[in-house]
Design a protein around this motif. Structure first.
Motif, PDB file in Angstrom:
ATOM      1  N   THR A   1     -66.564  -7.705  13.625  1.00 24.88           N
ATOM      2  CA  THR A   1     -65.780  -7.534  14.845  1.00 24.88           C
ATOM      3  C   THR A   1     -64.486  -8.337  14.785  1.00 24.88           C
ATOM      4  O   THR A   1     -63.434  -7.897  15.268  1.00 24.88           O
ATOM      5  N   LEU A   2     -64.557  -9.512  14.163  1.00 27.88           N
ATOM      6  CA  LEU A   2     -63.353 -10.335  13.991  1.00 27.88           C
ATOM      7  C   LEU A   2     -62.389  -9.730  12.974  1.00 27.88           C
ATOM      8  O   LEU A   2     -61.201 -10.050  12.980  1.00 27.88           O
ATOM      9  N   GLY A   3     -62.914  -8.878  12.096  1.00 29.51           N
ATOM     10  CA  GLY A   3     -62.100  -8.280  11.054  1.00 29.51           C
ATOM     11  C   GLY A   3     -62.483  -8.707   9.651  1.00 29.51           C
ATOM     12  O   GLY A   3     -61.797  -8.379   8.682  1.00 29.51           O
ATOM     13  N   GLY A   4     -63.597  -9.445   9.522  1.00 31.62           N
ATOM     14  CA  GLY A   4     -64.010  -9.961   8.228  1.00 31.62           C
ATOM     15  C   GLY A   4     -64.975  -9.059   7.487  1.00 31.62           C
ATOM     16  O   GLY A   4     -65.811  -8.387   8.090  1.00 31.62           O
ATOM     17  N   ASP A   5     -64.859  -9.039   6.166  1.00 35.84           N
ATOM     18  CA  ASP A   5     -65.763  -8.288   5.291  1.00 35.84           C
ATOM     19  C   ASP A   5     -66.537  -9.248   4.407  1.00 35.84           C
ATOM     20  O   ASP A   5     -66.029 -10.299   4.012  1.00 35.84           O
ATOM     21  N   GLY A   6     -67.757  -8.863   4.053  1.00 32.05           N
ATOM     22  CA  GLY A   6     -68.537  -9.671   3.125  1.00 32.05           C
ATOM     23  C   GLY A   6     -70.005  -9.659   3.465  1.00 32.05           C
ATOM     24  O   GLY A   6     -70.500  -8.768   4.168  1.00 32.05           O
ATOM     25  N   GLY A   7     -70.703 -10.671   2.984  1.00 36.96           N
ATOM     26  CA  GLY A   7     -72.131 -10.733   3.224  1.00 36.96           C
ATOM     27  C   GLY A   7     -72.708 -12.087   2.905  1.00 36.96           C
ATOM     28  O   GLY A   7     -72.006 -13.003   2.472  1.00 36.96           O
ATOM     29  N   ILE A   8     -74.014 -12.212   3.131  1.00 36.38           N
ATOM     30  CA  ILE A   8     -74.728 -13.467   2.869  1.00 36.38           C
ATOM     31  C   ILE A   8     -76.072 -13.168   2.221  1.00 36.38           C
ATOM     32  O   ILE A   8     -76.599 -12.045   2.314  1.00 36.38           O
ATOM     33  N   ILE A   9     -76.621 -14.179   1.560  1.00 37.10           N
ATOM     34  CA  ILE A   9     -78.015 -14.153   1.136  1.00 37.10           C
ATOM     35  C   ILE A   9     -78.732 -15.262   1.890  1.00 37.10           C
ATOM     36  O   ILE A   9     -78.118 -16.241   2.296  1.00 37.10           O
ATOM     37  N   TYR A  10     -80.035 -15.092   2.106  1.00 40.65           N
ATOM     38  CA  TYR A  10     -80.785 -16.123   2.825  1.00 40.65           C
ATOM     39  C   TYR A  10     -82.151 -16.336   2.202  1.00 40.65           C
ATOM     40  O   TYR A  10     -82.723 -15.461   1.549  1.00 40.65           O
ATOM     41  N   ALA A  11     -82.661 -17.542   2.415  1.00 40.80           N
ATOM     42  CA  ALA A  11     -84.047 -17.875   2.119  1.00 40.80           C
ATOM     43  C   ALA A  11     -84.532 -18.695   3.298  1.00 40.80           C
ATOM     44  O   ALA A  11     -83.755 -19.415   3.929  1.00 40.80           O
ATOM     45  N   THR A  12     -85.823 -18.564   3.627  1.00 46.08           N
ATOM     46  CA  THR A  12     -86.367 -19.277   4.786  1.00 46.08           C
ATOM     47  C   THR A  12     -87.544 -20.162   4.372  1.00 46.08           C
ATOM     48  O   THR A  12     -88.106 -19.993   3.286  1.00 46.08           O
ATOM     49  N   PRO A  13     -87.952 -21.095   5.249  1.00 51.07           N
ATOM     50  CA  PRO A  13     -89.094 -21.964   4.948  1.00 51.07           C
ATOM     51  C   PRO A  13     -90.422 -21.209   4.900  1.00 51.07           C
ATOM     52  O   PRO A  13     -91.433 -21.784   4.507  1.00 51.07           O
ATOM     53  N   TRP A  14     -90.417 -19.936   5.324  1.00 48.56           N
ATOM     54  CA  TRP A  14     -91.655 -19.147   5.335  1.00 48.56           C
ATOM     55  C   TRP A  14     -91.730 -18.194   4.140  1.00 48.56           C
ATOM     56  O   TRP A  14     -92.607 -17.331   4.075  1.00 48.56           O
ATOM     57  N   GLY A  15     -90.800 -18.352   3.201  1.00 52.76           N
ATOM     58  CA  GLY A  15     -90.864 -17.582   1.966  1.00 52.76           C
ATOM     59  C   GLY A  15     -90.066 -16.301   1.938  1.00 52.76           C
ATOM     60  O   GLY A  15     -90.080 -15.585   0.936  1.00 52.76           O
ATOM     61  N   GLN A  16     -89.356 -15.986   3.022  1.00 52.41           N
ATOM     62  CA  GLN A  16     -88.538 -14.773   3.010  1.00 52.41           C
ATOM     63  C   GLN A  16     -87.252 -14.994   2.210  1.00 52.41           C
ATOM     64  O   GLN A  16     -86.707 -16.102   2.177  1.00 52.41           O
ATOM     65  N   ALA A  17     -86.784 -13.943   1.577  1.00 50.91           N
ATOM     66  CA  ALA A  17     -85.511 -13.975   0.859  1.00 50.91           C
ATOM     67  C   ALA A  17     -84.850 -12.617   1.044  1.00 50.91           C
ATOM     68  O   ALA A  17     -85.491 -11.578   0.895  1.00 50.91           O
ATOM     69  N   GLY A  18     -83.568 -12.619   1.408  1.00 49.92           N
ATOM     70  CA  GLY A  18     -82.906 -11.346   1.651  1.00 49.92           C
ATOM     71  C   GLY A  18     -81.416 -11.491   1.778  1.00 49.92           C
ATOM     72  O   GLY A  18     -80.838 -12.521   1.406  1.00 49.92           O
ATOM     73  N   TYR A  19     -80.777 -10.467   2.348  1.00 56.64           N
ATOM     74  CA  TYR A  19     -79.328 -10.436   2.433  1.00 56.64           C
ATOM     75  C   TYR A  19     -78.876  -9.578   3.593  1.00 56.64           C
ATOM     76  O   TYR A  19     -79.634  -8.768   4.135  1.00 56.64           O
ATOM     77  N   SER A  20     -77.609  -9.756   3.961  1.00 57.23           N
ATOM     78  CA  SER A  20     -76.974  -8.922   4.974  1.00 57.23           C
ATOM     79  C   SER A  20     -75.504  -8.817   4.614  1.00 57.23           C
ATOM     80  O   SER A  20     -74.875  -9.822   4.257  1.00 57.23           O
ATOM     81  N   PHE A  21     -74.929  -7.611   4.686  1.00 58.39           N
ATOM     82  CA  PHE A  21     -73.521  -7.435   4.341  1.00 58.39           C
ATOM     83  C   PHE A  21     -72.968  -6.227   5.071  1.00 58.39           C
ATOM     84  O   PHE A  21     -73.717  -5.316   5.453  1.00 58.39           O
ATOM     85  N   ASN A  22     -71.645  -6.208   5.282  1.00 55.70           N
ATOM     86  CA  ASN A  22     -71.004  -5.100   5.988  1.00 55.70           C
ATOM     87  C   ASN A  22     -70.026  -4.348   5.092  1.00 55.70           C
ATOM     88  O   ASN A  22     -69.157  -3.630   5.586  1.00 55.70           O
ATOM     89  N   THR A  23     -70.168  -4.521   3.794  1.00 56.57           N
ATOM     90  CA  THR A  23     -69.344  -3.833   2.805  1.00 56.57           C
ATOM     91  C   THR A  23     -70.163  -2.725   2.144  1.00 56.57           C
ATOM     92  O   THR A  23     -71.390  -2.696   2.277  1.00 56.57           O
ATOM     93  N   PRO A  24     -69.508  -1.812   1.417  1.00 55.12           N
ATOM     94  CA  PRO A  24     -70.253  -0.734   0.773  1.00 55.12           C
ATOM     95  C   PRO A  24     -71.318  -1.214  -0.218  1.00 55.12           C
ATOM     96  O   PRO A  24     -72.289  -0.501  -0.482  1.00 55.12           O
ATOM     97  N   GLY A  25     -71.145  -2.412  -0.745  1.00 54.80           N
ATOM     98  CA  GLY A  25     -72.134  -2.921  -1.673  1.00 54.80           C
ATOM     99  C   GLY A  25     -72.024  -4.418  -1.841  1.00 54.80           C
ATOM    100  O   GLY A  25     -71.084  -5.059  -1.371  1.00 54.80           O
ATOM    101  N   MET A  26     -73.030  -5.008  -2.499  1.00 55.22           N
ATOM    102  CA  MET A  26     -73.011  -6.428  -2.838  1.00 55.22           C
ATOM    103  C   MET A  26     -73.873  -6.631  -4.066  1.00 55.22           C
ATOM    104  O   MET A  26     -75.007  -6.143  -4.119  1.00 55.22           O
ATOM    105  N   TYR A  27     -73.345  -7.317  -5.078  1.00 56.37           N
ATOM    106  CA  TYR A  27     -74.156  -7.702  -6.222  1.00 56.37           C
ATOM    107  C   TYR A  27     -75.208  -8.686  -5.703  1.00 56.37           C
ATOM    108  O   TYR A  27     -74.873  -9.756  -5.193  1.00 56.37           O
ATOM    109  N   ARG A  28     -76.484  -8.361  -5.874  1.00 56.06           N
ATOM    110  CA  ARG A  28     -77.501  -9.189  -5.254  1.00 56.06           C
ATOM    111  C   ARG A  28     -78.842  -9.072  -5.964  1.00 56.06           C
ATOM    112  O   ARG A  28     -79.082  -8.128  -6.716  1.00 56.06           O
ATOM    113  N   GLY A  29     -79.719 -10.029  -5.681  1.00 59.49           N
ATOM    114  CA  GLY A  29     -81.061  -9.991  -6.235  1.00 59.49           C
ATOM    115  C   GLY A  29     -81.949 -10.975  -5.502  1.00 59.49           C
ATOM    116  O   GLY A  29     -81.470 -11.903  -4.846  1.00 59.49           O
TER     117      GLY A  29
END
Length: 366
Positions: free
Chosen positions: A321-349
């Motif tokens: 909404t601000l005009g920014g593009d990109g994404g993040i990866i996350y890990a949590t204390p409960w063992g989850q690991a994932g990502y979120s991004f608003n671009t067509p793709g992201m190199y990730r694993g």
């Protein structure tokens, strides 16, 4: 839907049959890791099959390095450090070898790292000469009284710490030289050049339940005036807290800084956790005196996968909404690991001790 999920969890707790995955203290050997190598206009018609395979191989190699350390009982800090070093050494990414060039045809690299167990952090901005910038960030964290160093002072500290040094030409690749030449000749704009952000990062939870996050970048092609993005800014491009999550970001740094993306996601998770426990407690039966027959403790509760994902997606939506593009990866204390991004793709694993291991590039991949 979320309230019904909490109700089920609450009943399981009351019955004394809480599953091991709901324990805040991880069972022995449980770990998770997520990595990224940049986000942007990553579409199948813009990447050759050969380059696609090359990128996936690099991501798999990095993921395997971090996974082995974690599987052997190593720390999250050691795992993400080694993982990022692997990606810094690969010219396919905009970090270390393969870093982009500034307007003055120099390299200015940025990096940061954070330990969620004690909130210690280290960062370096506008550096050159260090082969692996993430090692400098870690040295700042471990061997200096400061959080961030910059420019020649950071370069001097790197040398004093005995980190491997390289000549300026080490970072150069034909592709990056072509990019800056085309930009300076005004054949293309900076927006056309940087159709993807090659920043690298890793986040992890180790078998002790500790979180860590790190990020490394070569910056923005053609940047001027000592511009610094979000990658070395604790709370914007990198953040880790054992109470909530670990985050590493990639994208249009100015917007990640303005929103404080990494810290914002961790804060929302940390605030949501006790509220979710309170909601689940409402589903526990009461005795004849009106007292709960079971009191839910944080050690036997977790936020559901879908809620973690929603929090991350909400913040990335605000970034957009601000005009920014990109994404993040996350890990949590409960063992989850994932990502979120608003671009067509992201190199990730991502990979977990439960056997999950995958890498992806395009937005339509799981």
């Amino acid at each position: 839907m979320i309230r019904s999920t909490f109700a089920v969890i609450a009943m399981l707790c009351w019955a004394g049959t809480v599953m091991a995955q709901t324990e805040a203290e991880p069972e022995k050997g449980r770990w998770s890791i997520a990595i990224h190598g940049g986000a942007g206009t990553l579409e199948r018609d813009r990447i050759t099959p050969e380059k696609d395979a090359e990128i996936r191989a690099a991501l798999n190699q990095a993921l395997a390095i971090g996974s082995k350390i974690l599987d052997d009982g190593g720390s999250a800090m050691d795992a993400i450090t080694a993982t990022i070093v692997s990606m810094e050494n690969d010219p396919n990414f905009n970090a270390g070898k393969g870093a982009v060039f500034t307007w003055d045809r120099t390299n200015e690299l940025d990096t940061s790292i954070m330990d969620g167990s004690d909130l210690s952090a280290g960062a370096a901005a506008s550096i050159n000469g260090t082969k692996n910038p993430i090692l400098l960030a870690r040295a700042v964290k471990d061997h200096s009284p400061h959080v961030m160093l910059s420019g020649e002072g950071a370069n001097q500290f790197s040398r004093e710490q005995g980190l491997e040094q390289v000549p300026p030409e080490y970072y150069a690749t034909p592709y990056r030289l072509e990019q800056i030449d085309r930009l300076l000749s005004k054949e293309v704009s900076a927006a056309d050049i940087d159709y993807k952000f090659g920043t690298v990062g890793a986040v992890a939870m180790d078998s002790q339940g500790h979180m860590a996050a790190g990020t490394s970048t070569g910056g923005m092609t053609g940047k001027r005036w000592g511009r610094i993005g979000d990658s070395p800014v604790i709370g914007a491009g990198t953040y880790a807290d054992d109470r909530s999550c670990a985050i590493s970001a990639t994208g249009s740094g100015e917007y990640f800084i303005r929103l404080g993306v990494a810290h914002e996601i961790c804060t929302r998770i940390r605030i949501r956790f006790p509220a979710a426990i309170a909601e689940a407690q409402l589903a526990v039966p009461k005795d004849s005196d009106g007292n709960y027959t079971y009191v839910i403790h944080a050690s036997e509760f977790m936020l559901p996968d879908e809620e973690i994902q929603q929090i991350a997606d909400d913040v990335i939506a605000e970034l957009g909404t601000l005009g920014g593009d990109g994404g993040i990866i996350y890990a949590t204390p409960w063992g989850q690991a994932g990502y979120s991004f608003n671009t067509p793709g992201m190199y990730r694993g991502r990979a977990t001790s439960g056997g999950e291991a995958s890498v992806a590039i395009y937005g339509d991949e799981q």
